[in-house]
Design an enzyme around this catalytic site. Sequence first.
Site, PDB file in Angstrom:
ATOM      1  N   GLU A  61      46.007 -14.534 -15.456  1.00 31.61           N
ATOM      2  CA  GLU A  61      45.470 -14.664 -16.821  1.00 31.61           C
ATOM      3  C   GLU A  61      45.820 -13.416 -17.619  1.00 31.61           C
ATOM      4  OE1 GLU A  61      41.176 -15.090 -17.160  1.00 31.61           O
ATOM      5  OE2 GLU A  61      41.290 -14.665 -19.296  1.00 31.61           O
ATOM      6  N   GLU A  94      49.892  -5.551 -27.585  1.00 27.17           N
ATOM      7  CA  GLU A  94      49.559  -5.046 -26.258  1.00 27.17           C
ATOM      8  C   GLU A  94      50.014  -5.916 -25.095  1.00 27.17           C
ATOM      9  OE1 GLU A  94      45.445  -2.605 -26.740  1.00 27.17           O
ATOM     10  OE2 GLU A  94      45.293  -4.760 -26.411  1.00 27.17           O
ATOM     11  N   LYS A 119      47.720 -26.226 -37.062  1.00 25.77           N
ATOM     12  CA  LYS A 119      48.703 -25.199 -37.476  1.00 25.77           C
ATOM     13  C   LYS A 119      48.609 -23.885 -36.685  1.00 25.77           C
ATOM     14  CE  LYS A 119      51.122 -25.543 -40.767  1.00 25.77           C
ATOM     15  NZ  LYS A 119      52.370 -26.324 -40.713  1.00 25.77           N
ATOM     16  N   PRO A 120      47.385 -23.312 -36.507  1.00 23.63           N
ATOM     17  CA  PRO A 120      47.352 -22.045 -35.750  1.00 23.63           C
ATOM     18  C   PRO A 120      47.933 -22.219 -34.336  1.00 23.63           C
ATOM     19  CG  PRO A 120      45.224 -22.476 -36.791  1.00 23.63           C
ATOM     20  CD  PRO A 120      46.048 -23.706 -36.985  1.00 23.63           C
ATOM     21  N   GLN A 152      50.313 -24.330 -33.488  1.00 22.10           N
ATOM     22  CA  GLN A 152      51.772 -24.398 -33.619  1.00 22.10           C
ATOM     23  C   GLN A 152      52.341 -22.988 -33.680  1.00 22.10           C
ATOM     24  OE1 GLN A 152      52.932 -26.845 -36.972  1.00 22.10           O
ATOM     25  NE2 GLN A 152      51.467 -28.431 -36.461  1.00 22.10           N
ATOM     26  N   LYS A 160      51.078 -34.378 -32.617  1.00 22.02           N
ATOM     27  CA  LYS A 160      51.647 -33.270 -33.392  1.00 22.02           C
ATOM     28  C   LYS A 160      52.029 -32.113 -32.485  1.00 22.02           C
ATOM     29  CE  LYS A 160      49.970 -33.062 -38.133  1.00 22.02           C
ATOM     30  NZ  LYS A 160      49.019 -32.439 -39.027  1.00 22.02           N
ATOM     31  N   GLY A 167      20.756  -0.348 -15.930  1.00 22.60           N
ATOM     32  CA  GLY A 167      20.864   0.333 -17.214  1.00 22.60           C
ATOM     33  C   GLY A 167      21.086   1.821 -17.045  1.00 22.60           C
ATOM     34  N   CYS A 201      18.446  -2.428  -9.626  1.00 20.25           N
ATOM     35  CA  CYS A 201      19.005  -1.086  -9.750  1.00 20.25           C
ATOM     36  C   CYS A 201      18.105  -0.166 -10.591  1.00 20.25           C
ATOM     37  CB  CYS A 201      20.427  -1.162 -10.294  1.00 20.25           C
ATOM     38  SG  CYS A 201      21.361   0.327  -9.944  1.00 20.25           S
ATOM     39  N   GLN A 250      14.432   1.784  -9.768  1.00 15.53           N
ATOM     40  CA  GLN A 250      14.133   3.195 -10.020  1.00 15.53           C
ATOM     41  C   GLN A 250      12.860   3.357 -10.852  1.00 15.53           C
ATOM     42  OE1 GLN A 250      17.819   4.837 -11.593  1.00 15.53           O
ATOM     43  NE2 GLN A 250      18.895   4.505  -9.664  1.00 15.53           N
ATOM     44  N   HIS A 283      22.969  -4.660  -6.815  1.00 14.16           N
ATOM     45  CA  HIS A 283      23.111  -5.685  -7.862  1.00 14.16           C
ATOM     46  C   HIS A 283      23.394  -7.027  -7.189  1.00 14.16           C
ATOM     47  CE1 HIS A 283      23.050  -3.225 -11.491  1.00 14.16           C
ATOM     48  NE2 HIS A 283      23.683  -2.316 -10.800  1.00 14.16           N
ATOM     49  N   GLU A 319      23.073  -9.856  -8.182  1.00 13.57           N
ATOM     50  CA  GLU A 319      23.634 -10.862  -9.104  1.00 13.57           C
ATOM     51  C   GLU A 319      25.156 -10.981  -8.941  1.00 13.57           C
ATOM     52  OE1 GLU A 319      22.219  -8.010  -9.916  1.00 13.57           O
ATOM     53  OE2 GLU A 319      23.077  -7.048 -11.683  1.00 13.57           O
TER      54      GLU A 319
HETATM   55  N1  GLN Z   1      21.300   4.759 -14.378  1.00 10.12           N
HETATM   56  C1  GLN Z   1      20.984   4.505 -13.022  1.00 10.12           C
HETATM   57  C2  GLN Z   1      21.879   5.262 -12.069  1.00 10.12           C
HETATM   58  O1  GLN Z   1      22.935   5.709 -12.428  1.00 10.12           O
HETATM   59  C3  GLN Z   1      20.979   3.029 -12.721  1.00 10.12           C
HETATM   60  C4  GLN Z   1      22.313   2.370 -12.874  1.00 10.12           C
HETATM   61  C5  GLN Z   1      22.235   0.881 -12.837  1.00 10.12           C
HETATM   62  O2  GLN Z   1      21.187   0.318 -13.123  1.00 10.12           O
HETATM   63  N2  GLN Z   1      23.333   0.209 -12.544  1.00 10.12           N
HETATM   64  O3  GLN Z   1      21.547   5.421 -10.907  1.00 10.12           O
END
Ligand code: GLN
Length: 571
Positions: free
Chosen positions: A138, A147, A187-188, A190, A221, A357, A384, A388, A546, A548
């Site tokens: 991709e 680019e 058109k775009p 094409q 078309k 975060g 994560c 904490q 994580h 997820e």
């Molecule tokens: N800020 C935190 C650390 O650096 C948690 C990072 C996160 O949540 N991925 O450990």
Amino acid sequence: MRYIVIAGGVMSSVGKGVITASIGKILQQYGYRTTAIKIDPYINVDAGTLRPTEHGEVWVTNDGGEIDQDLGTYERFLGTEISKRNNITTGQIYLSVIERERKGEYLGKTVQFIPHIVEEIKSRVKEAGKGYDFVLVEIGGTIGDYENIPYLFAMKSLERELGKKSVIYVLITYLPIPDHIREMKTKPSQQAIKLLAEHGIFPDLILCRGKIPLDEIRKKKIETYANIEAEHVISAPDVSTIYQVPLNLEQEELGKKIFKIFELHPISKPDWSEWEKLVEVILSPSKILRVGIIGKYVDVGDFSLPDSYTSINQALAHAACHLGMGVEIQWVDAKSLEGEGGIEKIREYDGIIVPGGFGATGVEGKIAAIRFAREEGIPYLGLCYGLQWAVVEFARTICGIKTAHSSEIDQKTEYPVIDLLPSQREVMSEKRYGGSMRLGDYAALLQKGSQVFQLYEKTGRLAKDGERVNALKEKKESQFRLGRLDGEYVILERHRHRYEVSPQFVPLLEKKGLRFTGYHSREDGCNLMEFIELPDHPFFIATQAHPEFKSLLEDPAPLFLGFLQAMIKTS
Ligand code: GLN
């Protein structure tokens, strides 16, 4: 090995990632070993230093790559782990060519775009595809971008090298319906076809994205303009869930069309029954659970929110449909919980998540939300950063250390319950920010009988010592860090963080009732806390990892499943 090069026309965000992943899924269903590569034509070496609001969430691979979120989509569809090798950026290409030049490896030659950059691109594409029947490539961005010219050139060169029967091109284009004329315009598209032709590339298949299906007139078309067979122009209208896309493309017989071009035959008969069943639940869930995700959303426009947390959204959706349900996500700005009475808002949700975060914004709001969930018995899942702050909250409220903090936010705190360990302190003092966190798969040893243990066991994710653990040990070449495997029960989850629960405070926190039910045992004997849980709570679990990033539609992540099950019971 056969290559399918996928490029996008007209505009970005036409769903190239989902379509690439869907084509991969289809080929897999016909029995072919398939992988996918994402080319990101930016100069960043990886996505690790990019703000999530720039390109969406930073996806973490098992081998510690910090990558564009499309790689996550590929994994979720293909169900196989995809290495960081499968993400190629312009930064990586130039970095390695320049490094080689500095070492004199070009033996006095002039190092040039052609052939050196082009060859570097080709060799990386070939390397990432080794061992597969089909490699989807991709190309990020939109045809016409300056680019992505090097990559189009490189793919054309690959075709010349391997022959037309080994490389085909798919153009994914968009057909807008402007409000003032209410007519679908070709058109775009094409123009996108024409722009591709400037590179000597004529698409073998054109997938037409749009609000509604393509009608016969417009199909004709495009077919005439691109000089391709009518059946190679394929309609790909908007859908309610991305997981419908492979099913819809199969209705258009995309798989058979690809085989016809390559002169191949299916190896096995597809079985979509499980996938279809899950899609059915996503489309008509029996109940909707409300999840509040407490984060810092101050400088994020409404449009970028879901993209910044894609994997969490997907992990929730995966787990929910296995329970016959759906999930409604509310984004709660942590700062809004800090004022008088603000925290009561939490009662609106069946459960809350504090996601990953960085930085200080909204931190006290997150702590307040965690305390509220802990005290009021509202299911809580910490990911994560969410672990904490749960540890800081527990230290402050239950252990009575009022000034406990994370040294990420308060470097002078006397009680850094969350802190940098010496190795990370060194990295930070040298300002080495790129690719230097604790990244990728790490093993955790679980405590038998804990809630976390039960969830991983029930979902078949637990490696018991002797079996999968030995297999893991043998995988010497792989980069994930196993640490010491003295414990009996091992799981692997991906990481992306610098700070850890300070080992110094663990005994006190444990004494006061916080249970550390999984840890990573580093080779040097230091134990890094991976999971916390509270026994007398409907669901209060957080992880330094994580999870997820290891959730699939057909195999949801255990903690998400447990979190939603608890929400069903308490709501
Ligand atoms: N800020 C935190 C650390 O650096 C948690 C990072 C996160 O949540 N991925 O450990």
